[in-house]
Every structure is written in C-alpha cells, then in structure tokens.
Design a protein around this motif. Sequence first.
Motif, PDB file in Angstrom:
ATOM      1  N   GLY A 207      -2.698  -8.557  -3.040  1.00 51.53           N
ATOM      2  CA  GLY A 207      -2.776  -8.289  -1.604  1.00 51.53           C
ATOM      3  C   GLY A 207      -2.386  -6.867  -1.257  1.00 51.53           C
ATOM      4  O   GLY A 207      -3.017  -6.211  -0.415  1.00 51.53           O
ATOM      5  N   ALA A 208      -1.335  -6.367  -1.927  1.00 48.90           N
ATOM      6  CA  ALA A 208      -0.934  -4.980  -1.700  1.00 48.90           C
ATOM      7  C   ALA A 208      -2.035  -4.027  -2.129  1.00 48.90           C
ATOM      8  O   ALA A 208      -2.296  -3.006  -1.469  1.00 48.90           O
ATOM      9  N   GLY A 209      -2.702  -4.373  -3.241  1.00 51.05           N
ATOM     10  CA  GLY A 209      -3.823  -3.554  -3.687  1.00 51.05           C
ATOM     11  C   GLY A 209      -4.956  -3.525  -2.684  1.00 51.05           C
ATOM     12  O   GLY A 209      -5.543  -2.468  -2.428  1.00 51.05           O
ATOM     13  N   VAL A 210      -5.264  -4.682  -2.100  1.00 57.27           N
ATOM     14  CA  VAL A 210      -6.311  -4.744  -1.077  1.00 57.27           C
ATOM     15  C   VAL A 210      -5.936  -3.883   0.126  1.00 57.27           C
ATOM     16  O   VAL A 210      -6.773  -3.133   0.665  1.00 57.27           O
ATOM     17  N   LEU A 211      -4.670  -3.970   0.543  1.00 56.56           N
ATOM     18  CA  LEU A 211      -4.205  -3.183   1.683  1.00 56.56           C
ATOM     19  C   LEU A 211      -4.305  -1.681   1.401  1.00 56.56           C
ATOM     20  O   LEU A 211      -4.802  -0.906   2.238  1.00 56.56           O
ATOM     21  N   VAL A 212      -3.856  -1.257   0.220  1.00 57.91           N
ATOM     22  CA  VAL A 212      -3.932   0.163  -0.137  1.00 57.91           C
ATOM     23  C   VAL A 212      -5.382   0.617  -0.234  1.00 57.91           C
ATOM     24  O   VAL A 212      -5.730   1.727   0.190  1.00 57.91           O
ATOM     25  N   LEU A 213      -6.240  -0.242  -0.788  1.00 54.66           N
ATOM     26  CA  LEU A 213      -7.667   0.082  -0.864  1.00 54.66           C
ATOM     27  C   LEU A 213      -8.265   0.277   0.523  1.00 54.66           C
ATOM     28  O   LEU A 213      -9.018   1.239   0.763  1.00 54.66           O
ATOM     29  N   ILE A 214      -7.930  -0.615   1.446  1.00 59.95           N
ATOM     30  CA  ILE A 214      -8.437  -0.493   2.819  1.00 59.95           C
ATOM     31  C   ILE A 214      -7.940   0.808   3.456  1.00 59.95           C
ATOM     32  O   ILE A 214      -8.706   1.526   4.109  1.00 59.95           O
ATOM     33  N   LEU A 215      -6.658   1.117   3.255  1.00 61.41           N
ATOM     34  CA  LEU A 215      -6.115   2.373   3.780  1.00 61.41           C
ATOM     35  C   LEU A 215      -6.840   3.573   3.192  1.00 61.41           C
ATOM     36  O   LEU A 215      -7.129   4.558   3.890  1.00 61.41           O
TER      37      LEU A 215
END
Length: 441
Positions: A30-38
């Motif tokens: 989930g953190a990876g998805v968030l960083v990717l979106i950012l």
Amino acid sequence: MATLTHHESATAEHLTVGDGARKTFFTIIGAGVLVLILGLVAAFMGWGEEHHAAAGHAAAAAHGAAEHGGAEHHGSPIWLKRVLVSLWHSNLYLVGISVVGTVFLAIQYVAYAGWSVMVKRIASAFSAWLLPGAIIMLIVFFVGRHDIFHWTHDGIMDKASPNYDRIIAGKSGFLNLPFYLIRMVVYLAIWWFFSERLRKISLEEDLNGGTIYFHKSITIAALILVLFAVTSSMAAWDWVMSVDTHWYSTMFGWYVFASWWVSGIAGITLTAIFLKQNGYLKFLNSSHLHDLGKLMFGFSIFWTYVWFAQFMLIWYANIPEESVYFLQRLGGYNGHYTWIFFFNLIINFVFPFLALMTRDAKRQMIMLKIVCIAILLGHWSDFYLMLMPATLQGNSGFLIELGIFAIFAGSFMLLMTRRLASASLIPVHHPFLDESVHHTT
C-alpha cells in the motif's frame, strides 16, 4: 504471531504466517502504491521538469542523438517511460535474487555442506517469485521494449532507414527480436524448472527419508550450476548491458552476478533472523549467522573487485566508445547520477566492509539486520545506475521507482512466506541435519 509445532521429529517446525505479518506485507504494498501515485502526480505536475529538460539537452549535446533515439522524449511520455523502466528494473532485481536462492542451494549440495541445512528452506522459498517474475518480464518487454531497448526501434538495422545504426546493425545476429525472446524464455524456464525440481525432491525426502533424494539433488544441483554459469552471464548481456547498445564489457556478466548474489545472501540472512526472532528455527545459532555474515562480507569485497577492475581498465584505456558508460554516470546529464555513483560504493562496499569486519559483528542479529537491509537497498540502487542513464537519461527520479519497488518487495514477501509455510522449515530427513544442528565456528 509465532507458533511452533512438532511433526515427525524434534526438529520439524512449521511456519504460521499470522495476520500481523500479512498486514505488514500489504502495508508495504500500500505504501508503494501511495508513493507511486505521488510520483505520477509529480510527473504530471511537471515538478523538476526544467532540471530534467536541461539535463536531457546537455546529454544530447554531449553524446549525440543516435544512441537515444534522436529526441529527448522519444516514444512514450516520460512518466510512462519511467513506469516501464522501473517495472523492468525492480522485477529484474528480484528475479535475480530468486534464482540466487536456488543457486545457493545447489552450491551447498555439490560441496556436501552441512552447516547450511538450517537455512535451506529459506533459500528454496525465494524461487516463489520466478514464475510471476518471468510473466511480468515478458509483459513489460512486449509493452515497453522501445522505451527500454534502443536496438528494438524500427529501421535501426535497415540501411535504407533514416534510423539506421551501423554499430547496432552489426549485432543483429544476436540482438534480434525472435532470438532475444527465445533466449529470455529459455533462461527463465531453466531457472524455474530446476528450482521446482530441487524443491520437489527435498519435499519427497521429508516424506520418505533415505539418502536417494540427497544424491538426486546433487546431480540436479551440478546441472543447475553449469546451466546458470552460462545463462546468468547471457541474461546480464540481454537484460542489462544491451540497454547501452553501443557499449560492452567482458566483465559485465560477473558484475551483475555479484550484485545478484550478495543481495540473495542478504535476503536469506534477513529472513533467517526474522524467523529466529519470531520463535522459529530454534536450532539456528550464532555460528550459522557468522557463516552467512562471512559470505556477505566476502562477496561485498568480490563485487567491489569486479566493479573496480571494470572501471579501472575502461578509465585507464580511455577509449571513447567504452568510457562513455562511466562518463554518463560520473558527471553526465548535469551530474544527475554522480552522487548515486559514489553512494553505490559506500553502501555496497565501505559500509558492509567496516560493519562486518569483526567476528562479533557477524554473530549479532541487530548488526546483520542493518547490513542486510543496506545491501538490499544498495544493490537495488546498483541496478538503478546500470539501467537509468541509458533509458531515461537525466529524466529519472525516485518516487515512481521506489513505489514500484515497494509493491514488488511486498508481493515477493507474500509469495515467499506462503511457500515457507507450505512445508517444514527444517528438512527433517536431510542426511546432514545433525551436523547443522550442532554447527559451531
């Protein structure tokens, strides 16, 4: 989280992956998805665009347009190109770590090593990523090959085309799409097949006992090592070195292998420590950790030896078509990669060398954990430095790249622990099990 059960012998242990562990893995994803979106938002908003554009123009002036397709943003939009290159980068890194688990096992078998039996199932579980990793690699190649590999561009080997490149055309016997795909499938199929075969024999040994399975494993292991010696170097040429199509190094296969290998050892060590701290592997002792620490220490030095030998010979000869590789990474693109170049040496050599120099440091779990994490992140950055300058020039960043890596790392841990939980953590009928249980150094 930890529960210990006993089956068949006093040394059999079965992993239970609790909700807490799964929550941790999904949190990483989930953190990876968030960083990717950012990262994608930052790319769409154009943050840092002026710097990237300046770096791209400087690169074109310094190295010419031919090597990179003739334009700064040739092909896909830069955000999409970053996604594709990052998918290739992180998946390639994890596929290498996965097969290193199998190669580690094979070496232990042919060496008749007893100490490593305690971590055998950990190494075997790493191969859980090979099949999904192979599928991801094929998909990314089909979708993004023009953004990753310059030699796949239309007309580049056709004398009648304005995109014709004489040097690349001279490599057409090796760098052509059908042969490249055949090689890719063959490498991945060999690695996956023999990993599964070695694991299957080990599980049969758990059920039935007897030394016949051990001797079968030695035969399979010897074959694996011969095939891996060839396919790993060729995979390094195909998947990494051909990104810099004009450049080549006769040491590059060893260089990529060294990076994969020390990362795999770090992964095995870190997994063993986490299992030990959660109540598993009760027979794992400081002597096992000491041996794993020695492997990390020694092969960090070996990686540095290959790195220096490659760098020194190319730099000293100062032949333009060879030295351009290091010029791009050491000062090129307005110094975009210069700090990573030196960071690479510090985190992958200086830190492990100093941290693991003493005997006691190799036997302390906290020190080993820190070094393992540093090595895993450090060699991810090593592959970053191998791939990004030739594909993204001065347009690379870290949010998209780290986001994708976190997604893959969390998924890797989910699959790896699932495979660990599917059988005893201890190969209960391995003929050298007692030697490993009583191992001291």
